[in-house]
Structure formats: structure tokens, C-alpha cells
Design a protein around this motif. Structure first.
Motif, PDB file in Angstrom:
ATOM      1  N   GLU A 160     -53.412   9.247  29.527  1.00 50.23           N
ATOM      2  CA  GLU A 160     -53.153  10.408  29.740  1.00 50.23           C
ATOM      3  C   GLU A 160     -51.762  10.680  29.567  1.00 50.23           C
ATOM      4  OE1 GLU A 160     -54.312  10.965  33.813  1.00 50.23           O
ATOM      5  OE2 GLU A 160     -56.343  10.779  33.332  1.00 50.23           O
ATOM      6  N   MET A 161     -50.633   9.566  29.814  1.00 46.57           N
ATOM      7  CA  MET A 161     -49.296   9.735  29.552  1.00 46.57           C
ATOM      8  C   MET A 161     -49.052   9.943  28.028  1.00 46.57           C
ATOM      9  SD  MET A 161     -47.959   6.578  31.950  1.00 46.57           S
ATOM     10  CE  MET A 161     -46.396   6.985  31.331  1.00 46.57           C
ATOM     11  N   LEU A 162     -50.087   9.285  27.285  1.00 48.38           N
ATOM     12  CA  LEU A 162     -49.600   9.688  25.713  1.00 48.38           C
ATOM     13  C   LEU A 162     -50.164  10.956  25.320  1.00 48.38           C
ATOM     14  CD1 LEU A 162     -51.602   6.296  24.097  1.00 48.38           C
ATOM     15  CD2 LEU A 162     -49.111   6.910  24.618  1.00 48.38           C
ATOM     16  N   VAL A 163     -51.099  11.608  25.888  1.00 45.42           N
ATOM     17  CA  VAL A 163     -51.502  12.896  25.764  1.00 45.42           C
ATOM     18  C   VAL A 163     -50.426  14.018  26.346  1.00 45.42           C
ATOM     19  CG1 VAL A 163     -53.100  14.624  26.075  1.00 45.42           C
ATOM     20  CG2 VAL A 163     -53.930  12.423  25.718  1.00 45.42           C
ATOM     21  N   GLU A 164     -49.989  13.604  27.427  1.00 46.29           N
ATOM     22  CA  GLU A 164     -48.913  14.680  28.052  1.00 46.29           C
ATOM     23  C   GLU A 164     -47.442  14.580  27.338  1.00 46.29           C
ATOM     24  OE1 GLU A 164     -48.340  13.139  32.012  1.00 46.29           O
ATOM     25  OE2 GLU A 164     -50.370  13.701  32.595  1.00 46.29           O
ATOM     26  N   SER A 165     -47.280  13.406  26.985  1.00 46.26           N
ATOM     27  CA  SER A 165     -45.894  13.209  25.953  1.00 46.26           C
ATOM     28  C   SER A 165     -46.306  13.787  24.658  1.00 46.26           C
ATOM     29  CB  SER A 165     -46.069  11.526  25.643  1.00 46.26           C
ATOM     30  OG  SER A 165     -44.678  11.445  24.825  1.00 46.26           O
ATOM     31  N   TRP A 166     -47.277  13.810  24.107  1.00 44.58           N
ATOM     32  CA  TRP A 166     -47.678  14.566  22.934  1.00 44.58           C
ATOM     33  C   TRP A 166     -47.615  16.056  22.990  1.00 44.58           C
ATOM     34  CZ3 TRP A 166     -46.311  14.276  18.084  1.00 44.58           C
ATOM     35  CH2 TRP A 166     -47.088  14.939  17.167  1.00 44.58           C
ATOM     36  N   HIS A 167     -48.359  16.432  24.061  1.00 41.03           N
ATOM     37  CA  HIS A 167     -48.207  17.951  24.327  1.00 41.03           C
ATOM     38  C   HIS A 167     -47.074  18.220  24.462  1.00 41.03           C
ATOM     39  CE1 HIS A 167     -52.755  18.025  25.524  1.00 41.03           C
ATOM     40  NE2 HIS A 167     -52.759  17.890  24.232  1.00 41.03           N
ATOM     41  N   GLU A 219     -39.461  -3.235  35.801  1.00 41.70           N
ATOM     42  CA  GLU A 219     -39.710  -4.215  34.775  1.00 41.70           C
ATOM     43  C   GLU A 219     -41.161  -4.421  34.209  1.00 41.70           C
ATOM     44  OE1 GLU A 219     -37.718  -7.758  35.717  1.00 41.70           O
ATOM     45  OE2 GLU A 219     -35.515  -6.888  35.695  1.00 41.70           O
ATOM     46  N   MET A 220     -42.126  -4.556  35.234  1.00 39.29           N
ATOM     47  CA  MET A 220     -43.305  -4.664  34.913  1.00 39.29           C
ATOM     48  C   MET A 220     -43.966  -3.341  34.531  1.00 39.29           C
ATOM     49  SD  MET A 220     -44.765  -7.131  38.025  1.00 39.29           S
ATOM     50  CE  MET A 220     -44.252  -6.504  39.420  1.00 39.29           C
ATOM     51  N   ALA A 221     -43.615  -2.379  34.899  1.00 37.55           N
ATOM     52  CA  ALA A 221     -44.073  -0.876  34.664  1.00 37.55           C
ATOM     53  C   ALA A 221     -43.724  -0.819  33.129  1.00 37.55           C
ATOM     54  CB  ALA A 221     -43.408   0.237  35.378  1.00 37.55           C
ATOM     55  N   GLY A 222     -42.423  -1.104  32.866  1.00 35.70           N
ATOM     56  CA  GLY A 222     -42.064  -0.822  31.410  1.00 35.70           C
ATOM     57  C   GLY A 222     -42.920  -2.052  30.669  1.00 35.70           C
ATOM     58  N   LEU A 223     -43.135  -3.189  30.998  1.00 38.43           N
ATOM     59  CA  LEU A 223     -43.895  -4.272  30.071  1.00 38.43           C
ATOM     60  C   LEU A 223     -45.208  -3.588  29.774  1.00 38.43           C
ATOM     61  CD1 LEU A 223     -42.674  -7.556  31.650  1.00 38.43           C
ATOM     62  CD2 LEU A 223     -42.484  -6.894  29.113  1.00 38.43           C
ATOM     63  N   ALA A 224     -45.890  -3.216  31.126  1.00 43.31           N
ATOM     64  CA  ALA A 224     -47.240  -2.599  30.856  1.00 43.31           C
ATOM     65  C   ALA A 224     -47.169  -1.474  29.926  1.00 43.31           C
ATOM     66  CB  ALA A 224     -47.479  -1.878  32.144  1.00 43.31           C
ATOM     67  N   ILE A 225     -46.353  -0.459  30.106  1.00 41.90           N
ATOM     68  CA  ILE A 225     -46.566   0.529  29.046  1.00 41.90           C
ATOM     69  C   ILE A 225     -46.289   0.175  27.502  1.00 41.90           C
ATOM     70  CG2 ILE A 225     -45.174   2.714  28.508  1.00 41.90           C
ATOM     71  CD1 ILE A 225     -45.814   3.651  30.914  1.00 41.90           C
ATOM     72  N   GLN A 226     -45.286  -0.736  27.511  1.00 42.75           N
ATOM     73  CA  GLN A 226     -45.166  -1.096  25.952  1.00 42.75           C
ATOM     74  C   GLN A 226     -46.473  -1.625  25.416  1.00 42.75           C
ATOM     75  OE1 GLN A 226     -41.180  -3.355  24.991  1.00 42.75           O
ATOM     76  NE2 GLN A 226     -41.205  -3.355  27.216  1.00 42.75           N
ATOM     77  N   PHE A 227     -47.108  -2.630  26.182  1.00 40.40           N
ATOM     78  CA  PHE A 227     -48.166  -3.289  25.464  1.00 40.40           C
ATOM     79  C   PHE A 227     -49.339  -2.725  25.517  1.00 40.40           C
ATOM     80  CE2 PHE A 227     -45.562  -7.353  26.969  1.00 40.40           C
ATOM     81  CZ  PHE A 227     -45.748  -8.063  25.594  1.00 40.40           C
ATOM     82  N   VAL A 228     -49.659  -1.802  26.663  1.00 44.09           N
ATOM     83  CA  VAL A 228     -51.034  -0.956  26.755  1.00 44.09           C
ATOM     84  C   VAL A 228     -50.757   0.203  25.778  1.00 44.09           C
ATOM     85  CG1 VAL A 228     -52.198   0.343  28.328  1.00 44.09           C
ATOM     86  CG2 VAL A 228     -51.156  -1.610  28.971  1.00 44.09           C
ATOM     87  N   VAL A 229     -49.709   0.585  25.670  1.00 45.97           N
ATOM     88  CA  VAL A 229     -49.468   1.945  24.713  1.00 45.97           C
ATOM     89  C   VAL A 229     -49.786   1.433  23.288  1.00 45.97           C
ATOM     90  CG1 VAL A 229     -47.768   3.598  23.403  1.00 45.97           C
ATOM     91  CG2 VAL A 229     -48.133   3.279  26.173  1.00 45.97           C
ATOM     92  N   SER A 230     -49.122   0.113  23.001  1.00 43.22           N
ATOM     93  CA  SER A 230     -49.401  -0.187  21.797  1.00 43.22           C
ATOM     94  C   SER A 230     -50.721  -0.643  21.249  1.00 43.22           C
ATOM     95  CB  SER A 230     -48.291  -1.682  21.509  1.00 43.22           C
ATOM     96  OG  SER A 230     -47.146  -1.287  21.732  1.00 43.22           O
TER      97      SER A 230
END
Length: 250
Positions: A160-167, A219-230
Motif C-alpha cells: 500500500e505504501m508503494l501504491v501511495e508513493s507512486w500515486h 532502525e527495524m522499520a527502515g530495514l523492513a522497508i528496504q528488504f520488503v520493498v525490494s
């Protein structure tokens, strides 16, 4: 294994060449967004995620030990189907288990079970009783959870964050009268916004009352987003090399 050039059944007209892009694109196989590594026919503007280009005819998943997933180029039957990992609609390439009826996007099927940067580990779970730090709910979507069990993030929420970011990017492009990318249906040149929303961290700070804990959560949020988004975007190497702190909202 990666090849510089391949032939693919979904695009027999031309061979697809491997390339890397920092622009978002729409995969013509699974119809999901992608970034980074892809196979592309520039003549026809045809793109595939690596996972959609280098498919497995069948595979098994540790979450569904009794299932055998088979590849389908389109959803079987007439009933609308959704991915059991991210809860999003399945409209193109997919893996389907006939006996159980479970479905997975190719990129979701390849989500890593463990994400480890050497300091923090995040584990993929089919179901987690804890609330998601993004939405606050206990949904059915697969989740990444920290080894300390204090941080949880739905795969669905990352999508959802990806979609929101792209929109948001499309709106900004339109408002700036640079609308060429807007009309290209995901083929714009914008960089993806991957920072954690401010409300997420502020909410955690209020609950914990501890700046040290909030920093660790960040820090964990940043890691999660990096890996999961990728992984969700089909390229486990994309966005991982950056500094975690640069992804956190200031």
C-alpha cells in the motif's frame, strides 16, 4: 541465475534483455509494479520482473507444506483471485495450488524468510497475533516481525505504501506540468519514496515513552522497508545498499 538475454513464451516476437533501472515500471507478466533489475524488450516496451522472467514450473512453500504450487500465466477459472501473501488481486502471472486454492504473486512467492543485516533480524510469518506498526491491525497478510517480537509490518501495508508513493509521484508530476511520465502507466522516472511515515514513529514513541526504543524501532522499520520493498518489487538487491537512517522520516 541471471542471463543477459532470454527468450520468453509471453513475448515470442523478440528476445528480452537484462537491464537495471531506478524508474518504476509495470511488469507485463504479473501486472505488479517493479524497480531495479528486469528483462525488457525496448521495441515493444515490454517488461518482466526477474521472478516473472525466470519462472519455476512448480514449487513448494514452507508456509504451505501440503501444497504444490503450479505456475499459471493467468488466474484459472472465472472467480476473482487474490494473493495470500499480500491480499492484493491476482490478474496475471501467478502460482496456484489446485488442492487448496491458494494463490501467490511470483514476487510474493519469493519473499525471503529471514532478513538479516548483521544487527537486526526480521522473520517472515504467515500470521502474527501482534498489531502491525503501519496500520495497527492484526490482518491476515503475511508479516515481517523482528527477532525481539516488538516490531511487526504487514507485507500488504508495504504494498500500500508503494501504491501511495507512486500515486503521490504522479500527482506531483501532474501539478508540475511534467506529465509525460504520468501517461506512461508506471513507466515514469521518479524515485520511490521509502521513508517511514512520521505518524508511525510518533505513535510508537507515545506508546513506549522511550527514545532509545523508538530509535531501535525506527532502525527495524527502515530495514523492513528496504528488504520488503525490494522483494515485493521483484529485486532483492534494490534499495538495500542505502543507509538505514536516510529512510527514516525526520
Amino acid at each position: 541465475m541471471r542471463y543477459n538475454e532470454i527468450s520468453h513464451f509471453s513475448h515470442p516476437q523478440h528476445k528480452l534483455k537484462f537491464e537495471y533501472t531506478e524508474a518504476l515500471f509495470k511488469c507485463d507478466g504479473c501486472n505488479e509494479v517493479g524497480i531495479g533489475s528486469r528483462y525488457r524488450c525496448a521495441t515493444c516496451d515490454y517488461d518482466l520482473h526477474l521472478h516473472c522472467a525466470l519462472l519455476s514450473p512448480s514449487f513448494t512453500h514452507p508456509f504451505y507444506t501440503k501444497c504444490s504450487f503450479q505456475f499459471y500465466s493467468r488466474p484459472p477459472g472465472t472467480v476473482e483471485r487474490y494473493c495470500n501473501a499480500c491480499e492484493k488481486d491476482v490478474t496475471g502471472f501467478m502460482y496456484h495450488c489446485k488442492s487448496c486454492g491458494f494463490d501467490l504473486h511470483p514476487c510474493c512467492a519469493k519473499l525471503p524468510v529471514v532478513l538479516d543485516d548483521g544487527d537486526v533480524k526480521l522473520y517472515l510469518y504467515r500470521k502474527v497475533s501482534a498489531s502491525c506498526h503501519r496500520c495497527g491491525r492484526k490482518g491476515q497478510s503475511w508479516s515481517y516481525r523482528s527477532s525481539c517480537k516488538k516490531y511487526n509490518l504487514h507485507v500488504a501495508c508495504v504494498k500500500e505504501m508503494l501504491v501511495e508513493s507512486w500515486h503521490d509521484h504522479q500527482i506531483n508530476m501532474s501539478n508540475s506540468h511534467i506529465g509525460r511520465a504520468v501517461n506512461n502507466n508506471f513507466n515514469g522516472g521518479g524515485k520511490l519514496e521509502t521513508r517511514i511515515p512520521k505518524g508511525t514513529l510518533q505513535s510508537y514513541q507515545k506508546r513506549s515513552g522511550n527514545k532509545g526504543k523508538m530509535k531501535k524501532c525506527s532502525e527495524m522499520a527502515g530495514l523492513a522497508i528496504q528488504f520488503v520493498v525490494s522483494a515485493v518489487l521483484g529485486d532483492p538487491t534494490t534499495l538495500i545498499a542505502g543507509v538505514v537512517g536516510s529512510l527514516i522520516s525526520k
